[in-house]
Write a protein that holds these residues in place. Structure first.
Motif: not given
Length: 252
Positions: A87-112
């Protein structure tokens, strides 16, 4: 619409990256880099090496974010602590997407390893979908530590006509694997293989699989378990972190 790529980058060897994973990395505008403390900084160094090698001259942005600490809890409260942490991570991700990723952009997580095997990213993103934010996500599979372990020891993960079982150290200590003939163990900080000391079993153990620090040990469990514990403890002290996995096979 924002788009998120969850890219499995394999168990550490850059040669483990698939063509699909490399193409996905080249399509991303932003890479989200988790900060899990200095002891895990080596994982991000590998991520950066992969980007430098496979996305040279890329115009991507790097965004660091702090991974919330998880409340330690024993069974039966373990799942509750995981849900609280997610739940804490969901909140952190929501902030990331809202503040660091513009509409139309693609973000990525590099998962081990592979995102579908003992990694929480997909579950967290599914929770965000329920939360109503306009985010589409795509998953790119990767070569897991389990596959790397089998390849490096030149063994099969299943016997003829048998199921393949992948479990955790916590569940092994709870007795889940007591009657299994062959199984793979991940997420084991307690060296649960000692539960089978004196039994006719063989272990195939590996740490830092696919990296230059890779360590492999195999043999009769009772004969090599002290060596594994010694080597594991020394490696963890040296690097500040360890990722290891192993397979146990009952003789006969």
């Amino acid at each position: 619409m924002r788009k998120i790529l969850v890219i499995g980058i394999g168990a550490g060897d850059p040669e483990y990256l698939t063509v699909q994973a490399i193409a996905a990395m080249r399509a991303a505008h932003v890479f989200f880099m988790p900060a899990k403390g200095e002891e895990k900084a080596g994982l991000n160094r590998v991520r950066l090496e992969f980007l430098q090698r496979f996305v040279p001259g890329g115009q991507y942005r790097l965004v660091d974010f702090t991974v919330p600490e998880r409340r330690k809890a024993e069974t039966p409260n373990y799942k509750d602590s995981i849900e609280e942490w997610r739940g804490k991570l969901e909140a952190a991700y929501l902030r990331l997407f809202a503040e660091e990723l513009a509409v139309g952009e693609t973000g990525a997580f590099l998962v081990w390893g592979d995102p579908a095997l003992y990694d929480g990213t997909l579950g967290i993103l599914a929770g965000i979908q329920i939360g109503g934010i306009a985010v589409a996500f795509e998953v790119i599979p990767g070569i897991s530590a389990v596959q790397s372990l089998a390849a490096r020891h030149r063994i099969a993960l299943n016997g003829v006509g048998e199921a393949m079982v992948v479990t955790t150290g916590r569940r092994v200590l709870a007795g889940e694997a007591d009657n299994l003939k062959r199984f793979v163990v991940m997420l084991d900080n307690e060296m649960a293989f000692r539960r089978f000391a004196g039994q006719p079993m063989r272990i195939y153990w590996g740490a830092y699989l696919g990296t230059s620090d890779e360590i492999l040990i195999a043999g009769d469990l009772s004969a090599v378990m002290d060596e594994i514990e010694r080597v594991r403890s020394a490696a963890q002290a040296q690097h500040g972190w360890i990722m290891d996995t192993y397979m146990l096979v009952r003789n006969g």
